[in-house]
Design an enzyme around this catalytic site. Structure first.
Site, PDB file in Angstrom:
ATOM      1  N   GLU A  61       6.962  -0.197  -5.034  1.00 27.53           N
ATOM      2  CA  GLU A  61       8.154  -0.944  -4.648  1.00 27.53           C
ATOM      3  C   GLU A  61       8.155  -2.195  -5.503  1.00 27.53           C
ATOM      4  O   GLU A  61       7.340  -3.097  -5.319  1.00 27.53           O
ATOM      5  CB  GLU A  61       8.135  -1.343  -3.168  1.00 27.53           C
ATOM      6  CG  GLU A  61       9.434  -2.026  -2.782  1.00 27.53           C
ATOM      7  CD  GLU A  61       9.305  -3.180  -1.803  1.00 27.53           C
ATOM      8  OE1 GLU A  61      10.298  -3.499  -1.152  1.00 27.53           O
ATOM      9  OE2 GLU A  61       8.214  -3.789  -1.703  1.00 27.53           O
ATOM     10  N   ASP A  93       3.688  -1.701  -1.446  1.00 25.00           N
ATOM     11  CA  ASP A  93       4.593  -2.783  -1.057  1.00 25.00           C
ATOM     12  C   ASP A  93       4.536  -3.931  -2.078  1.00 25.00           C
ATOM     13  O   ASP A  93       3.450  -4.313  -2.524  1.00 25.00           O
ATOM     14  CB  ASP A  93       4.163  -3.290   0.328  1.00 25.00           C
ATOM     15  CG  ASP A  93       5.150  -4.251   0.951  1.00 25.00           C
ATOM     16  OD1 ASP A  93       6.322  -3.861   1.128  1.00 25.00           O
ATOM     17  OD2 ASP A  93       4.752  -5.391   1.277  1.00 25.00           O
TER      18      ASP A  93
END
Ligand code: GLO
Length: 538
Positions: free
Chosen positions: A261, A201
């Site tokens: 990401e 993330d």
């Protein structure tokens, strides 16, 4: 043999909205286990599981209380192991989401930091700074958080902590050795439990330069990304962290993998996260952000394949995930629609042409699945689910809605639980009502309905994944340079040819055995908004 993930199809599960086994309205791990057969039949190679860790759900689980446990609302560690075993038995690998930029404010480290004095080792795991003014009554800078509102929160003793996202998500200090070591332990914990990889993330935000004086938000905004240096994003030092992770990953057999990401708008900056010395892959959101246009698609595909190749890895392709308006709906809107404004639905926006949206979504999927590299699918896109734009404000959960003071509806519309059946209190999602209400159209789009329909989107995905498995060998790809305007045509080894007509008018269909098409084909022609796969010889 090439690494398994280089040309994999990975299916994202947002666990709270996939399948609910116990009727509390929240999807859970046993729900996933019970659907392993569905996933096998779909034909995916791996699941990417969004956060399932203990969490107060201030940000859909991306506010993690403990990175090495399972949220009791959705299961136990033993049920996690059962799920891994069921997926393995179905031939499916598992990638878990990992959230290194921040913890939740309920994490034991953050509680310890609040209880400890300024300058303590406990506070050094996070980003605490003295506020401005004689008693620190003003924030250290005027920075704003991603979900709206200020990025600093006071703790009452003149110090403030940084949160790039919600206030319940204090940012960790990645210059702190203890933070680095603890994350290595977390990665090891899951790798030892049989996890094949990690989705990282906000991978581009871990390294930050907070040397005083802090710049203003305006100065930050003016920092010239993607090619200049930014204080908070995409800094070179971030790659040192991933080199350490890579050392750990490579101690496993097969080596563990990861996908970054990183909303970095430059294929070459993004490729650095994906290098074999780093995480291995990075999400490529360029097609997700592109308009429905042959020239734009082709340019993006060429550029990303080239950069991935020079970084020694393969590219990724993505159209939807838990953060964006579902692509069946995006393609249904007139080009240039402001998605945030459209979601608010003040009635001044043109209506969505959902038939056209789904038609383009199906064509886009067949194109992406014909490309070398990995394709990441988001749960429900195989059913052609639209965004649920008309959720009533009282059910909204996303911090974007709350923090923006109701000016941005947020991401709940792509997180509505899956319809497995055409009837029942939550359309087969679980024995009771779902945590976000499903619209009536979900009944028509249910798995049950689509399994009985040869022309359904589910049937198309199943056939496409099976054919891809059969046809896909080397990563080579060639463009047909004589394709008409508005048409993209490419071929892969073994005579596998993919043609997409982005235009409105039909074009002649070349010779070849039809493998499949995203829409019915009139004799000898490829209609607009349609992709076809052919097997050609010679
Ligand atoms: C998008 C993430 C997301 C989280 C955020 C904070 O950037 O996928 O859903 O809200 O990263 O963890």
């Amino acid at each position: 043999p090439a690494a398994w993930w280089r040309q994999a199809v990975v299916y994202q599960i947002y666990p709270r909205s996939f399948a609910d086994s116990n009727g509390d309205g929240i999807g859970d791990l046993p729900g996933i286990t019970s659907r392993a057969g569905y996933l096998r039949e779909l034909g995916i190679d791996a699941v990417w599981l969004s956060p399932f860790y203990p969490s107060a759900l201030a940000d859909g689980g991306y506010d993690v209380d403990d990175h090495r446990d399972v949220d009791p609302k959705i299961g136990t560690l033993a049920q996690f192991d059962d799920m891994v075993a069921a997926l393995k038995a179905a031939g499916i690998r598992l990638i878990v989401d990992i959230v290194p930029n921040h913890t939740s404010d309920r994490h034991e480290w953050f509680r310890a930091a609040l209880a400890a004095p300024p300058g303590s080792p406990e506070r050094d795991r996070y980003v605490f700074r003295q506020g401005q003014g004689p008693n620190g009554e003003r924030p250290p800078s005027d920075w704003t958080a991603a979900f709206g509102g200020p990025a600093w929160e006071p703790v009452g003793d003149g110090q403030w902590y940084l949160h790039m996202f919600a206030p319940e998500q204090p940012d960790l200090n990645w210059d702190n050795r203890e933070v680095r070591d603890d994350f290595l332990k977390t990665l090891q914990f899951w790798a030892d439990r049989g996890v094949d990889g990690f989705r990282v993330d906000v991978a581009n935000a871990l390294a930050k330069d907070l040397t005083p004086p802090l710049p203003s938000q305006a100065e930050l905004d003016a920092e010239d990304l993607p090619d200049g240096v930014h204080r908070l994003l995409d800094r070179d030092e971030v790659h040192e962290i991933y080199e350490e992770w890579r050392e750990l990953f490579d101690r496993y057999d097969p080596p563990r993998t990861a996908v970054a990401e990183a909303w970095v708008r430059s294929a070459h900056r993004r490729a650095r996260y994906a290098s074999p010395e780093g995480l291995g892959q990075a999400f490529n959101f360029d097609l997700l952000l592109a308009s429905w246009d042959a020239t734009e698609f082709r340019k993006i595909i060429e550029e990303n394949l080239a950069h991935a190749r020079s970084a020694g890895t393969s590219s990724t392709w993505v159209f939807s995930n838990h953060d964006v308006v579902r692509h069946a709906t995006r393609y249904a809107l007139p080009a240039g629609t402001d998605l945030k404004a459209w979601l608010l639905g003040d009635g001044t926006n043109p209506p969505a042409d959902l038939e056209r949206g789904l038609r383009r979504a199906r064509a886009a999927t067949l194109l992406a699945l014909a490309l070398p590299g990995s394709t990441y699918l988001y749960q429900g896109e195989e059913l052609g689910l639209p965004e649920v734009a008309d959720l009533p404000p009282e059910v909204l959960q996303d911090p974007t809605w709350i923090r923006s003071g109701g000016t941005h509806k947020g991401r709940d519309g792509c997180r509505v639980p899956l319809p497995w059946a055409s009837s029942g209190p939550s359309l087969g999602f679980g024995p009771g009502p779902a945590h976000l209400p499903q619209p009536a159209v979900f009944a028509e789009l249910s798995v049950e309905r689509q399994e009985a329909d040869e022309a359904s989107t589910l049937a198309l995905y199943r056939r496409a994944l099976a054919e891809r498995r059969r046809l896909q060998t080397a990563e080579a790809m060639e463009w047909a340079e004589d394709a008409p305007d508005d048409v993209v045509e490419l071929s892969r080894p073994n005579g596998w040819t993919c043609i997409t007509n982005f235009g409105e008018n039909p074009v002649p269909l070349p010779q070849g055995r039809l493998i499949l098409s995203s829409a019915p084909l009139p004799e000898g022609a490829l209609p607009g908004d349609t992709t076809v796969w052919l097997e050609t010889t010679g």
